[in-house]
Each structure stands twice: as C-alpha cells, then as structure tokens.
Scaffold this motif. Sequence first.
Motif, PDB file in Angstrom:
ATOM      1  N   ALA B 196     -64.524  39.496  14.024  1.00 50.87           N
ATOM      2  CA  ALA B 196     -65.283  39.360  15.358  1.00 50.87           C
ATOM      3  C   ALA B 196     -65.792  40.643  15.567  1.00 50.87           C
ATOM      4  O   ALA B 196     -66.829  40.450  16.465  1.00 50.87           O
ATOM      5  N   GLU B 197     -65.258  41.608  15.197  1.00 49.64           N
ATOM      6  CA  GLU B 197     -65.930  42.785  15.768  1.00 49.64           C
ATOM      7  C   GLU B 197     -67.046  43.355  15.104  1.00 49.64           C
ATOM      8  O   GLU B 197     -67.904  43.943  15.195  1.00 49.64           O
ATOM      9  N   ILE B 198     -67.336  42.656  13.974  1.00 52.02           N
ATOM     10  CA  ILE B 198     -68.546  43.033  13.127  1.00 52.02           C
ATOM     11  C   ILE B 198     -69.750  42.166  13.396  1.00 52.02           C
ATOM     12  O   ILE B 198     -69.655  40.793  13.736  1.00 52.02           O
ATOM     13  N   ASN B 199     -70.876  42.783  13.286  1.00 53.78           N
ATOM     14  CA  ASN B 199     -72.121  42.220  13.489  1.00 53.78           C
ATOM     15  C   ASN B 199     -72.489  41.181  12.341  1.00 53.78           C
ATOM     16  O   ASN B 199     -72.153  41.348  11.230  1.00 53.78           O
ATOM     17  N   PRO B 200     -73.029  40.070  12.614  1.00 50.71           N
ATOM     18  CA  PRO B 200     -73.245  39.046  11.859  1.00 50.71           C
ATOM     19  C   PRO B 200     -74.157  39.564  10.554  1.00 50.71           C
ATOM     20  O   PRO B 200     -74.266  39.124   9.340  1.00 50.71           O
ATOM     21  N   VAL B 201     -75.068  40.352  10.911  1.00 46.45           N
ATOM     22  CA  VAL B 201     -76.100  40.861  10.074  1.00 46.45           C
ATOM     23  C   VAL B 201     -75.161  41.700   8.731  1.00 46.45           C
ATOM     24  O   VAL B 201     -75.349  41.690   7.615  1.00 46.45           O
ATOM     25  N   ASP B 202     -74.232  42.433   9.373  1.00 45.49           N
ATOM     26  CA  ASP B 202     -73.213  43.104   8.430  1.00 45.49           C
ATOM     27  C   ASP B 202     -72.716  42.269   7.594  1.00 45.49           C
ATOM     28  O   ASP B 202     -72.350  42.381   6.464  1.00 45.49           O
ATOM     29  N   ILE B 203     -72.102  41.268   8.343  1.00 43.05           N
ATOM     30  CA  ILE B 203     -71.134  40.246   7.764  1.00 43.05           C
ATOM     31  C   ILE B 203     -71.964  39.633   6.420  1.00 43.05           C
ATOM     32  O   ILE B 203     -71.603  39.304   5.439  1.00 43.05           O
ATOM     33  N   ALA B 204     -73.284  39.229   6.692  1.00 41.32           N
ATOM     34  CA  ALA B 204     -74.191  38.666   5.993  1.00 41.32           C
ATOM     35  C   ALA B 204     -74.323  39.467   4.867  1.00 41.32           C
ATOM     36  O   ALA B 204     -74.323  39.245   3.657  1.00 41.32           O
ATOM     37  N   ASP B 205     -74.524  40.906   5.008  1.00 38.74           N
ATOM     38  CA  ASP B 205     -74.815  41.646   3.726  1.00 38.74           C
ATOM     39  C   ASP B 205     -73.606  41.723   3.095  1.00 38.74           C
ATOM     40  O   ASP B 205     -73.441  41.880   1.689  1.00 38.74           O
ATOM     41  N   MET B 206     -72.400  41.791   3.726  1.00 44.47           N
ATOM     42  CA  MET B 206     -71.227  41.874   2.826  1.00 44.47           C
ATOM     43  C   MET B 206     -70.870  40.513   2.075  1.00 44.47           C
ATOM     44  O   MET B 206     -70.410  40.479   0.830  1.00 44.47           O
ATOM     45  N   ILE B 207     -71.247  39.375   2.574  1.00 45.98           N
ATOM     46  CA  ILE B 207     -71.064  38.266   2.088  1.00 45.98           C
ATOM     47  C   ILE B 207     -71.885  37.867   0.812  1.00 45.98           C
ATOM     48  O   ILE B 207     -71.525  37.406  -0.295  1.00 45.98           O
TER      49      ILE B 207
END
Lengths: 422, 422, 64
Positions: B196-207
Amino acid sequence: MNWVTKLYYRARRIWKALSIYLIIAGPGLVVMVADNDAGGITTYAATGAKYGYSLIWFLVLLGPIAYFIQEMTLRLGVVTKRGHAEAIFEGFGTFWGWFSLLDLILVDWLTLITEFIGMTAALNIFGIPPWATVAGVCGLMGFMVINGRYWTWEKISLIFCALNLIYIPAAFMVHPSVSDVIAKGMIPHFEGGFNGDMFFFLMANIGTTIAPWMLFFQQSSVVDKGLKEKDIFFGKLDTFIGAIATIVIAVFIVIVSGTVLQGVEIEDAAQAAKILMKTNLHAGEFLAIGLFNAGLLGAICISLASSWAFGEVFGWAHSLNNKIKEAPWFYLNYFITLISAGAVVLIPGAPLVLITLFVQVVAVTLLPASLVFLMILLNDKETMGEYANTRMQNIVSGTIVAVIIVLSTLYAVSTLFPGLFG
Amino acid sequence: MTVQATRKVENMSYLLSNLIGGKAKVGSRAIGKLADMIMSEGPIPEVTHLVIKRPFGYKSLLVPWDKVAFFDHHGRSILDLENIEKYEKDPAENQIVMRDYLLDKKVLDVNDAEVEVVYDIKLQAHNNKLYVAGVDCSRAGFLRRIGLRRLSDFIRSLAAKIKDETIPWTYLQPLPEKMGRFKGDVKLNVLKEKVAEINPVDIADMIEELEPEHRMAVFNQMDTEQASDTLEEIEPRVQRELVASLPLGRAAELINEMSTAQAANMLSALPASEIDEILERIDPEDREKIRLLLERHDDHISSFASSHYIAAPPEMAVGEVIKNFRRMSEEADVTMYIYVTSPTGKLIGVVDIKELLQSDPAQRLGDIMVANVVTLGEEDTVASAVKMFNHYGFRALPVVGEDDVLKGVIPDRDVTLARKLV
Amino acid sequence: MTFSHAFLSMLTRNRLKVRNINRRYATPRVKLSPAVRWTLLILRIYLLALVVLLGYKFFTIVSQ
C-alpha cells in the motif's frame, strides 16, 4: 524455490563453508599434527611393538582429550588477542608469569633437543651426518620465516603436516590384517591384564598428548593469524580435524610397529625404522622419513612457541608478519633457541638419553600450572563474555585436566624412580 | 567535456559477477584482484569500498571509493593510493560485504516463503558513483553463477527481449542487522501491507521484472483499487499476460475502477475477443463510453494527453529537483522530462532527465533547459502526433493550448496505442 | 673492553625492562575467589613437592 534452486543453495553454502575453512585452517591442524613429534612417534612405536594392536582404542580416546584442551586455547586467543604467556602474566601476576615463561623456555629447549635427536637419528639411517641434519634444519626453518609472512610460514608447515600422513602408506606396505586390527584394537580391553608395565605405557601416551608448548603455541599462532570471534567455529573445526589427523597418524604408527615389530623392545623410533628396514625396506624408510618430519614439525612449533611467549611479555614486535629487521629480538630468540638445541645434539658424549628421559619430568612442572590457568582464564566472564566456558565444558575439560595432571605426574615420578609401579 | 575527462566509471549497469576478479593497479603496478565490495545502507545504497585481495597471504586492502581513479566493466581498477600499507584492513563487523554477505542468500517474500536465491547483484554507475540497483534472481544469473556464462549469454541472445529479472533494491527490506557470511536472508517488502505504501508506478516496474507466477502473487495481495492503478502502469506486453491470466470477473472489476480513457487504453492491448468478454461484465454506461473511445478514429490528440507530468518553475535548483524527484514523479505518467513552466502555466522549456542528473546541482532549471520545445497543438490529430513522434524520436511530447499554456503530455506508448486505434 | 661494556649496558637495559614488566603486571587481574586462591596454593605445594623429588633424584645420581 524449485529443487534445482534448493540444491544450488545448499551446495553453495557447503562450498562457501569449505572455502572459509581452508582460509582459517592452520593453527589447529599444525599444533595437533606437531603433537606427534619425535617423542610421540617413539612412544607410539614402542606401544605398538609391546602391545600390538591392543591399545589402539586407547589412542582413539586421546583425540577428544587433545581437542577439548586445545579448543580452549583457541577461544582464549581469539577473544583476548593475546598469547598464553601474556595472559598468565596479566591474570595471575608476576610470580606465576615469570615461572611459566622461564619454565616454558626450559621445557621448550629440552624438547627441542629431543626433536633434534629424532631428526638426526632418522636421517642418519640414510647416511646423512648429524651436523648436516642440524645445519639443514636450521637453514630450512630460517627460510620459512625469512620472507616475513605468517601466511608463507603456515603454508609450508601445512605441507609438512601432509607429509606426516606417510605412515598411512607405510602401514599398508606391511600388510596388516584389517580384521585383526578391528577385533583386537577397537574393543577396549587390557591385553595380558592391567599391570604396572601397562600403566606406564598408558601414562606415556597421555603424557605425549598434551605438552605445555601446545597451549602456548596455538594461542599465539591464533593471535598472529588474526582470527576473529566470527572465525571461532571454523577454528574449532580446524582443531577438531587436527585432532582426528593426530589420532589417525598415531594409530597407523601403532599398526606398523604392531604388525612387524611385535615383541621387540624399542628404545627409539629410529631404531624401530632400522629394524623395519630389514624386513620391509620401503616401510622402514617411510618410518624414518616420518620420524624426521615429525621432529621437524615439532621443532617448528616449539621454537616459535618460545619466541612468541618472550616477545609478548617483553613487548617486542613478535609477529611472523614482521620482517627480520622489524622484529630482531623475536627472530634472534627463534634462532638462538633453535641453533643452541641443535648444537647440544652434536656435542660428543652429551647426555642425550638422560635428556630424553627427563623432558617429560620437566614438562610436568609446567603442564599442570598452565592447564589450571587455562581453566581459570576460560571462566573469567569479564574478558571471555559469551565465549566463556559453559558448565558442560567445565565438567568435560575439568575432568580431562584432572586426569592429565594426575597421570602425567605419576608418569614423571615413575620415570624418576623406575620400578615404582612395577 | 570536463565531465568526460574526470569520469572514472562509465554510466551503465554492471553485474557484480563480471567485476569480481578484476585486476587492481596502483599506477602501472598490479597489486591484487577485486574480491568484494562494501556497500552503504539505505534505499539506494552505493559502493563505498573495494576489497582488494592480494596474493601470498598479504593482507587484503580496503580501498574507499574516492581512492579509485578508474573502474571498468571487467572490474579492473586503478587505485590512487600513496601508501598501500595504510589500507591493509579487514571489513568492519557492521559493514555489508556484498559478495560475501548477499550472494547465494535466499530471497524471502513477506510471508517468509523462500522465493529465489540471489545469483548476482546489479550495479548502476552514475556521476562517478556506483549504486546498488538490485538483486538478480534470474535463470541467466543462475547459469552465470555456476560458471556457464557462455550458455547464459547464448540463451539471452536468442531471446533478447527477455528482461533481466532483477528485483530493484527499493523493493527489498532493509538488510537484517545480523547479516553475515551465513546469516540473514534478503527479504522482499512488496507484499501485503507494505504494498500500500508503494506507488503504483513502482509496483508496475517491479511486477514487470518478476516472473509470471510471482506477478500473480503480488497482484493477488492488492486491493482492487491499487491493483487497477498498478495495471494501468504496466507495459502492454506484461499487461496482456497479466489480464489473460486473471479470472474474467476480476479483470472486469479492475477495469471498472479505471477512468474510461484508461480502460480503453488498457483494453486496446488485448485481443478483440477478450475485449468483448470483459466489456460485457462492466457497468453498462461505462461500457458504451469505452466502446466509443476504442472505436474513435480521428480523435484529437488531447484526449490521449495525460495531465500527470512533472512541471517546475525555472528558478528551481537542479539539486532540489533531484532530491524531490521521487515525490514529484509520483502519479506522473511521463517521468523522462521535466517541463519548465511560468507561473501562468506557459511552457517555456524542457529538461531531459539525463541532462538533469548530469548537471551541477547548484544550477537552475532555467539555465539548462531547452527553450525551443517541440509541441503538439490541442487540435492536432493522432495521425499527426504519430508523425511527430516518428520524426523526433522523443519519449513524450507536450500538448499546448493558446499562449503556449501546457495542457498535458502525451507519452510515446500512448501514441503507438492511439495509432493502433486509428 | 668494548665487549664487556656492551654486555653490561645490555644487562642494565634488560633489568629496566624486567622491572617495567614487574610493575605492569604487579596486580593480577583474575578475581581471587577462595576457589582460585586454594587452587594456586595447591599448585605451589605441588611444584615444591616436584622440586624436592627432582632434587632428591639429582642427589642420588650425584652420590652414586
């Protein structure tokens, strides 16, 4: 993780452990293999000749004894970053300090003479005159330290340790019966009943297991190598593997002499080698080479034990990582100890037999004291912290120390007054 | 040009395994090999020291990064040391020795399930510093680690499009305090509450970096809103795979959360048959809008423009932008450029992120911006925008209205998407 | 002359050194609990006994 990954993970950890072990291995292995010095080899050969394989089980017991004692010196050295001599001075004051230091110098010097006796006798078999042996040994040992690196010294010592395994092929050459070795050797019993003679041999074997110089040597070498608390596990492993090596070598010597020389009264190992050469030339030669090598390893460790102890107390630079001109006193001490001991052997009519006999007696003036000091220092929570002895370790080591003190004292007394237990 | 002259390490990414073993020189004299590196802690750690191993038991060196004058992609270095002995040191207890401590450690997810093993570490050089970018858990990394570098490179050349499965350092929890040779695992922080604390852009990158099965694991941990935000940000290829492997109901739920424009964007990446199936499951009123958007052929470019971009006044200092970049780029669809605007919203210049990072932090945006900006007008069509992109090769173009007021920014991937729709 | 001089100076230097060592380690750091005290006392007695035995042996060898 899938199974390949898991397998990889396990394999990597084992590999890593192994490579760290190989870096840390040294002090424990060297001290343990050097424990089988010229005197030790003679004792084992005599034991085999007199009792055949029947005391092999007893030799196996000596492994844990050596391990538990030496493991304590390792911990003490790693945690205090000081040698044993300095630790005694600091912990127990000047009386015990000077006593230990001077006694150590004396015992080391006398033991060093016995190493030279062994080495010269061994090479004499190959026709090399004693003066050449003494000169060669001093030259070789000078070469080992001249480069001014602990690393070089340790690696060369490890090569000599490996050479000590020569007793294993020697044992196979004399074709011992494996079933006999197991049936007679591995079951604890006293062949021919427990009597004074047998007791004397048991005491002699215990007496060669722990020598005072071993405590001083391992602690100082651990400090010189710069081992840290995190290395303690691998240091213990090193000591443990060393303990196994020393036992394996001892057992194989007993197998050699027990197979070929049974019933022969043996005075020293060189004589055993000569007798052996009559029946099996190569096995005899191997025994002689092994004896020389054992004496050499002993000499390497003992002369260093003295120099380190002296250097620690007098505050001289005392590391093998020092060049000769950086630590002149340290190396001077090393060479004086070495050369003077070698010279004694060359003196015509020197009382060598007497020295050999009395080494054990003099050693016994130092051994109990240093063992007791070791126990007390290892229980000092203030300096040892989490590495202090646990109750279990105290019980085990305490028992071992008590047994060693009593038996080695009795051994010394019976050497002084033969026939006391006969 | 001055930057070029003093550059000691090329701005590119490196793999630790390629660097280890590189020769270290002082002047023209080889003194040892790169054995390890020490990194700082924090979300974006950097390399602080090199550990140089020297031959024959000489003590290893601990060389601070600012004493490194040159460092290349084989790990070869030229060190600027006036006195080598001064750097003879072991890493301190609390320092993180990258190769020794991190390589071959387990990677755990938040539930402590073992996910992978760290095969390699990715480093990124920037402005003469070497940052730790992430840990490599890929099959390619595995092959490299077990010494099959050629095979690994061969497979990669066959499938050049396969991305490195690197886990960015930001998605790892801080390393445990007791990290050691055998202790401590590398832990992900991307699942459950942490997500929840991570920005969607970052999660997207990670995914995008994760393996397909891990993607779903991450995805399933998120609530609908967040999953939907994240899905929007993922690159089309991965998006397609992800939506295809989601149950249709769930996919529709996620798309329902998006704005109609975004939903259309997202759906356009899917095959037509799936679009219909999903559309049937979402709100009727949205459904029609999305259909309309999907079918619009000659739409104005402005309906594809995103209002999420980074804008800053010309007085702002470069250093300040870099410092606040993460916060400023939150939400942003376009992060490659910083748009310099006047207080009235007029677009007066643009700064490339690369330019920004290479500039002196004290400079102002106004000094380094490109004033002559290539723009699109609000009335321009998709077709003309595609032409512009093809012609200039920019990653994004700003859309301006009357008086050059910045209305939005259109990223190139949206244009390609739009072109497909045309 | 010079040799004996050098030898003498070495002796004085070392006497100083020994005095320094004595001063530095004057107080034992190990806590002298009753158990430790007793152990050390027993050690002294043990050593004394050994020395007496050695002396006796030496005497018998010499007198033979």
